[in-house]
Design a protein around this motif. Sequence first.
Motif, mmCIF file in Angstrom:
data_model
loop_
_atom_site.group_PDB
_atom_site.id
_atom_site.type_symbol
_atom_site.label_atom_id
_atom_site.label_comp_id
_atom_site.label_asym_id
_atom_site.label_seq_id
_atom_site.Cartn_x
_atom_site.Cartn_y
_atom_site.Cartn_z
ATOM 1 N N LEU A 17 37.127 21.832 62.317
ATOM 2 C CA LEU A 17 37.427 20.475 61.898
ATOM 3 C C LEU A 17 37.947 19.654 63.063
ATOM 4 O O LEU A 17 38.557 20.175 63.976
ATOM 5 C CB LEU A 17 38.475 20.505 60.777
ATOM 6 C CG LEU A 17 38.037 21.212 59.483
ATOM 7 C CD1 LEU A 17 39.222 21.312 58.554
ATOM 8 C CD2 LEU A 17 36.901 20.456 58.815
ATOM 9 N N ALA A 18 37.683 18.352 63.018
ATOM 10 C CA ALA A 18 38.140 17.480 64.096
ATOM 11 C C ALA A 18 39.647 17.386 64.078
ATOM 12 O O ALA A 18 40.292 17.518 63.053
ATOM 13 C CB ALA A 18 37.526 16.096 63.925
ATOM 14 N N ALA A 19 40.220 17.148 65.241
ATOM 15 C CA ALA A 19 41.678 17.039 65.348
ATOM 16 C C ALA A 19 42.030 15.812 66.185
ATOM 17 O O ALA A 19 41.185 15.229 66.847
ATOM 18 C CB ALA A 19 42.263 18.294 65.982
ATOM 19 N N ILE A 437 42.469 24.322 67.168
ATOM 20 C CA ILE A 437 42.548 25.299 66.085
ATOM 21 C C ILE A 437 42.312 24.546 64.786
ATOM 22 O O ILE A 437 42.932 23.504 64.537
ATOM 23 C CB ILE A 437 43.930 25.972 66.057
ATOM 24 C CG1 ILE A 437 44.256 26.574 67.425
ATOM 25 C CG2 ILE A 437 43.974 27.055 64.985
ATOM 26 C CD1 ILE A 437 45.707 26.950 67.591
ATOM 27 N N PRO A 438 41.410 25.029 63.915
ATOM 28 C CA PRO A 438 41.123 24.313 62.672
ATOM 29 C C PRO A 438 42.337 24.230 61.765
ATOM 30 O O PRO A 438 43.297 24.988 61.895
ATOM 31 C CB PRO A 438 40.010 25.142 62.034
ATOM 32 C CG PRO A 438 40.129 26.487 62.656
ATOM 33 C CD PRO A 438 40.631 26.258 64.051
ATOM 34 N N LEU A 439 42.272 23.314 60.837
ATOM 35 C CA LEU A 439 43.393 23.082 59.931
ATOM 36 C C LEU A 439 43.649 24.274 59.016
ATOM 37 O O LEU A 439 44.769 24.508 58.598
ATOM 38 C CB LEU A 439 43.129 21.829 59.089
ATOM 39 C CG LEU A 439 43.031 20.505 59.861
ATOM 40 C CD1 LEU A 439 42.622 19.379 58.918
ATOM 41 C CD2 LEU A 439 44.350 20.195 60.542
ATOM 42 N N LEU A 525 48.323 23.592 62.154
ATOM 43 C CA LEU A 525 48.261 24.857 62.880
ATOM 44 C C LEU A 525 48.059 24.652 64.371
ATOM 45 O O LEU A 525 48.626 25.383 65.192
ATOM 46 C CB LEU A 525 47.124 25.715 62.300
ATOM 47 C CG LEU A 525 46.978 27.145 62.814
ATOM 48 C CD1 LEU A 525 48.269 27.937 62.648
ATOM 49 C CD2 LEU A 525 45.829 27.853 62.091
ATOM 50 N N ASP A 526 47.270 23.663 64.746
ATOM 51 C CA ASP A 526 46.989 23.444 66.161
ATOM 52 C C ASP A 526 48.255 23.099 66.945
ATOM 53 O O ASP A 526 48.586 23.740 67.952
ATOM 54 C CB ASP A 526 45.946 22.333 66.316
ATOM 55 C CG ASP A 526 45.485 22.177 67.752
ATOM 56 O OD1 ASP A 526 44.653 22.991 68.199
ATOM 57 O OD2 ASP A 526 45.969 21.259 68.440
ATOM 58 N N LYS A 527 48.986 22.098 66.496
ATOM 59 C CA LYS A 527 50.214 21.702 67.192
ATOM 60 C C LYS A 527 51.272 22.807 67.133
ATOM 61 O O LYS A 527 51.980 23.058 68.122
ATOM 62 C CB LYS A 527 50.777 20.407 66.596
ATOM 63 C CG LYS A 527 50.041 19.146 67.022
ATOM 64 C CD LYS A 527 50.747 17.908 66.481
ATOM 65 C CE LYS A 527 50.105 16.634 67.011
ATOM 66 N NZ LYS A 527 50.800 15.416 66.508
ATOM 67 N N ALA A 528 51.390 23.433 65.976
ATOM 68 C CA ALA A 528 52.399 24.492 65.839
ATOM 69 C C ALA A 528 52.151 25.607 66.843
ATOM 70 O O ALA A 528 53.087 26.106 67.477
ATOM 71 C CB ALA A 528 52.382 25.050 64.415
#
Length: 586
Positions: A17-19, A437-439, A525-528
Motif C-alpha cells: 500500500l502507498a505511504a 512497510i504496508p499498513l 507499522l512503517d513509522k513505528a
Amino acid sequence: MNQRSLTILAIFLSPALAAAPLPNTMMSAPVAISPQARAGIVAQLEARRAQRGLDARHGFTVLVTHPGMQGTQVARVAHTWKGVPIFGSESVVVLDANGRIQSESCSERRIGLGKNAGTAAAVNGPAGDFSVVPALTAKQAIARALASLGADASHVAPPTAEPIVYPVMRTERTAAARDKQEFELNALDVEDVVDHYELAWLVHTRMQVGDKPVYHDTVVSARDGSILDQWNMLQTVVGVGKSQYNGEVPINTTLVDGKYKMIDDTRGTGGKFGAMAITNANHGTSAGNVYVNDTNTWGDGKNYVPKGSTTDANGQTAAVNAMWGLMNTYDALKNIFGWQSLDGHNTATYIAAHVNTAYDNAYYSDTCQCMFIGDGSSFTSLGSIDVIGHEMGHGVTAATSNLTYSGESGGLNESASDINGEVVEAYARAGGKGETIPLDGNDWVLGKEISKSGTPLRWMTKPSKDGSSPDAWSTSIKRIDVHYSSGPNNRMFYFLSQGSNADKASDYYSKYLVKAPANMSGIGLDKAYRIWFKANTTKFTSSTNYADARAKMIEAAEELYGKGGREAIAVQRAYAAINVGADVDE
C-alpha cells in the motif's frame, strides 16, 4: 563453469500500500573503518574524559562499526579500565562523513572505578586502585564454567574466555518513589546502580548435549572462581518453490555444472558459501551441504513426513520455506533502510533445515552467524515467515546493540526479533517489494502457522494470553525468561503502530493510559519500525533496559519526525501503556 542465477516463476501477492513521504532514513553504504579512523574516534572520546570526572586509566576500545543513516557511520565503543573492558559500559557514537562524532549514546557503569574511599563518587565503587591482575587463568575460568553447567557435552566451538571488569548491579528506588507500594511502581521509579566491581572472566561455551545445542555465557570471578552470573545464549523461538505456508513462491537459485543449488548469489557476499544459502542438516547437528536439485522446481508444499527423505520434494519444502523467509527478510531491510544482510556489511548468511530429529525449535547461532530450523514434533516445520524473520532479527541485534541476553535487556532482545518477524511477515505478504512497510498483512502473533492447534506461541497485542508473559513492566520482569519478559515491549510496539482501545474488556486496552484520548492513536507499522530500528541500531547499548529503551525511542522519534510531533508523543504513550513512564495527552 556455466553459472547464472535463476528465479522461479511464481504467483505474487498484492502490491504494498502507498505511504506518506519518508524522512531520509536510508543507511549509508558499508565502509571499512581504518585503524586511523578508529584511533580518531578514541581520541575524540578521550578528550571528553575530564568533563566526566575520568582519568587516563579509563579508556575506550572500538568494538564494531556499521552503517548509520544516510552519510553517517556508527561505532560501538567499549569503556575500559586499565585496558580491560567494563561489562555493559559502552558508548554508541554516530560519525559524520569526516569521522567527527555527531552524537553519543552512553551506558555509564564505570564512574566508581578508581575513586578514593570516603568520596561521594566511591559509594558505588571499590576504594582506591582497582587491580586487573587475575588470580585465575582463562583456562581455569573455562573449567569452572564447564563444571557449573554439569553437562556431558561436546563442543560446537572451542570455549573462550575474555577478561572483564564486571559491575555487580542492584536496583534502587528513586527519591520520589520511596513511599510507593510495590504494585504502584513505574519503570522510571527505579534505577540500576553499581553495587561493586569484580574482576572476572566472561566465558563463552557453545556445546551440544546429544543432538540439542547448549549455549551459555558465564561470568566467573577472576579472584576466587565463583560464578557471578550465567545466562542461556541460545536465541530461539520454541519454538518454482512450493512453500508450506505461502503457496508457490519465487526463490533464487544458482545453476552450476547442470545442477541447481539453493544459493542466492544476488543477496549477500562472502560468508561460508559466498552468498545466501540453504543447507540440509539431514537430522544432524551441523549445517551440512547446500541443497542441490536436478530441476529448478522445489518442494511439494506439505509438512515434512517424519523419517522421510530430506532431499525429495517433501524434504525440500523446509528448504523452500527457509529461502523464502531469508530472501524477504534481506529485501525488507535493504529496501526500507539500505541495511544489507544481518551485519549491515552484506556478509552472506545461511539457514540449515532439518536440524536434529523432530526438533521443536529454531535458533540463531552466534558461532556461525547463521540459523537452524527444526522439523517439529509438537509443531509443524518451524520455517514460517515470522519465525525466519525472528531468527534473522537476532543477527541484526547481535551486529548492532548486542543486547545482553539476560534480564530486561534480554527481553528487549527477544522483542526486537518478534518485531522483525512481524514486519517481515507484513512485507512478504504484500509482495516483498517497495521502500515502505504496508499498513497490514501480519497477524500480530508469533508462530501461529507452525502450531498444530492453531494457538500462537506469543501474542503481541496482549502477551498475557500465553499464560506466562506480563502485559506491563514490573520490578519482577528482570527475573523471568527472556521469551516472556519481551511481552511488554511487544505490546508497546503494537500500540505504537496500531493504537489502543478504551474499552476495558478489549485485548487492546491499557489501564495505564490515563490521559486524553483514552484510546491512543497509532502511527502505522512503517513509522513505528523506523523508530525502533533507528533506536536499536544507533542508540541502544548492550545493557539498555525498559526505561532506557523508552528514552532512546523518544530520541529516535524526534530525530526522524521532529520534537513534539505526534510520533514522539505516540512513543511516550505506547511506553506509558506498559507502565514505563508517565502518560501524556495527544
